[in-house]
Write an enzyme that holds these catalytic residues in place. Structure first.
Site, PDB file in Angstrom:
ATOM      1  N   LYS A  25       0.844  -1.196   0.000  1.00 49.84           N
ATOM      2  CA  LYS A  25       0.000   0.000   0.000  1.00 49.84           C
ATOM      3  C   LYS A  25       0.884   1.252   0.000  1.00 49.84           C
ATOM      4  CE  LYS A  25      -3.086  -3.240   0.851  1.00 49.84           C
ATOM      5  NZ  LYS A  25      -3.809  -3.988  -0.143  1.00 49.84           N
TER       6      LYS A  25
HETATM    7  C1  LIG Z   1      -4.573  -5.207   0.817  1.00 49.90           C
HETATM    8  C2  LIG Z   1      -6.022  -5.206   0.899  1.00 49.90           C
HETATM    9  C3  LIG Z   1      -6.690  -5.737   2.004  1.00 49.90           C
HETATM   10  C4  LIG Z   1      -5.977  -6.472   3.113  1.00 49.90           C
HETATM   11  O1  LIG Z   1      -5.103  -5.631   3.833  1.00 49.90           O
HETATM   12  P1  LIG Z   1      -4.190  -6.294   4.975  1.00 49.90           P
HETATM   13  O2  LIG Z   1      -3.682  -5.122   5.738  1.00 49.90           O
HETATM   14  O3  LIG Z   1      -3.091  -7.040   4.265  1.00 49.90           O
HETATM   15  O4  LIG Z   1      -5.056  -7.184   5.776  1.00 49.90           O
HETATM   16  C5  LIG Z   1      -8.069  -5.654   2.049  1.00 49.90           C
HETATM   17  N1  LIG Z   1      -8.763  -5.064   1.057  1.00 49.90           N
HETATM   18  C6  LIG Z   1      -8.158  -4.542  -0.024  1.00 49.90           C
HETATM   19  C7  LIG Z   1      -8.971  -3.879  -1.080  1.00 49.90           C
HETATM   20  C8  LIG Z   1      -6.769  -4.613  -0.152  1.00 49.90           C
HETATM   21  O5  LIG Z   1      -6.178  -4.118  -1.236  1.00 49.90           O
END
Ligand SMILES: *Cc1c(COP(=O)(O)O)cnc(C)c1O
Length: 377
Positions: A180
């Protein structure tokens, strides 16, 4: 090799983590509290509750709404699988809705088509940071008492109607995974404008305890805690929060750089016949967490062949966003037609985009895609 993503981490993050270690307080403590406050302030949310992942934040959001067996939760199939799984964690049924090909997000029409009398909530994903049309979707949900949970895993730093993503709904989940825009290694946060939600989320992330370990330590008295309901261990560590505080300071610079690189991609690829590239939606400003392109049916090579060609050129791309309904974990799970989802997942790919990417590296990617498209450099 040009990676698809590389987090922008410097000596400042290393020092902040070292300071947390040296302080002797490494589990959830003062740095987590400071990180929560800093994020909430930055995005204009009432409260931030730091947790171990965005997945945990989505799980907590559904628990706070008392959603469970017999309830349906509308989700896009076109999302990381955690979005749909969250509904299953509480015993509810995820119901897959289709998306729009221009944004790869849910729309009022696709949400309405998936709603039934059992629908309790919609998990609205801002896919790859592109803000979904929150107001329009709320206007089809609110008359039926259907709640909105925003899965803003990708969307910190994105803007919807002149206000940051994070302050538009009562329940918003963020991710700080390294894929992210800013990262704590692993980590997430639940944002809410409701004090009662924040209080219960703090309890649920810490085994249902009525007083946090940090508060017990600070009180200076012998405090006997109580476990008032069954909770989880969803805590973030102070080492992670220390890194997150430094990362948050970089957010605006990161988004600005990503937007500049995205504009260069659009200029370099936009004339390829039929290609669709990720862009700002009406009323929104994306952080370009990922740069996806959707290939037309007429593209000379398949999406997977293009990924292979990029790899041979030293470029690490990725398939587009996954479609949860096509995964073995959802085999046999009933769903309506999802035509746009299937086009998006089969024909999009994600190109490298990271803060320290050079223009030379980007030009190399653009040239490789243009060669595959058989258009002049
Ligand atoms: C990455 C992601 C998640 C999960 O995030 P984590 O912090 O790894 O649990 C959930 N929803 C979306 C849309 C994502 O891109």
């Amino acid at each position: 090799m040009i990676p698809v993503m590389r987090p922008w981490l410097g000596p400042e993050e290393a020092q902040a983590a070292a300071d947390a270690v040296a302080s002797g307080w490494v589990a959830q403590g003062p740095r987590v509290a400071a990180f929560e406050q800093a994020i909430a302030e930055k995005v204009g949310a009432g409260h931030g509750v730091a947790v171990s992942s965005c997945t945990a934040a989505l799980h907590l959001a559904l628990l706070l709404l008392e959603i469970g067996p017999g309830d349906e939760v509308v989700v896009p199939s076109l999302s990381f699988i955690a979005t749909a799984n969250a509904a299953r964690y509480v015993g509810a049924t995820p119901v897959f809705a289709d998306v729009d090909l221009a944004t790869q997000n849910l729309t009022p029409a696709t949400v309405e088509a998936a709603c039934t009398s059992r629908t309790r909530a919609v998990i609205l994903v801002h896919q790859t940071g592109v803000p979904a049309d929150i107001d329009a979707i709320r206007s089809v949900c609110a008359p039926h008492g259907i709640e909105i949970i925003e899965d803003a895993a990708c969307a910190i730093g994105s803007v919807y109607h002149d206000r940051p993503i994070g302050g538009h709904s009562s329940l918003v989940a963020l991710s700080f995974h390294p894929r992210k825009v800013i990262t704590t290694g692993e980590g997430g946060m639940l944002l809410t404008d409701r004090a009662d939600f924040a209080e219960r989320a703090r309890r649920l992330r810490e085994h249902g305890m009525n007083v946090s370990a940090a508060a017990r330590h600070a009180s200076g008295k012998a405090v006997i805690e109580e476990y008032v309901e069954t909770g989880w261990n969803f805590r973030m560590t102070d080492i992670q929060a220390a890194v997150g505080l430094v990362q948050l300071g970089r957010l605006d610079t990161i988004v600005e750089r990503r937007r500049a690189l995205a504009a260069r991609y659009a200029a370099g690829l936009g004339d390829i016949p039929g290609i669709v590239t990720v862009t700002d939606p009406p009323g929104g400003r994306t952080n370009f967490q990922s740069y996806w392109v959707l290939l037309p049916e007429t593209f000379p090579v398949s999406r997977n062949d293009l990924l292979a060609r990029l790899l041979a050129d030293g470029i690490s791309g990725r398939r587009g966003i996954m479609a949860s309904h096509l995964e073995p974990a959802y085999a046999g799970h009933p769903h309506g037609p999802l035509p746009a989802t299937e086009i998006a997942t089969n024909r999009s790919l994600i190109l490298p985009l990271f803060h320290q990417m050079t223009e030379t590296e980007q030009d190399h990617v653009i040239a490789a895609v243009r060669r595959a498209a058989a258009v002049a450099a």
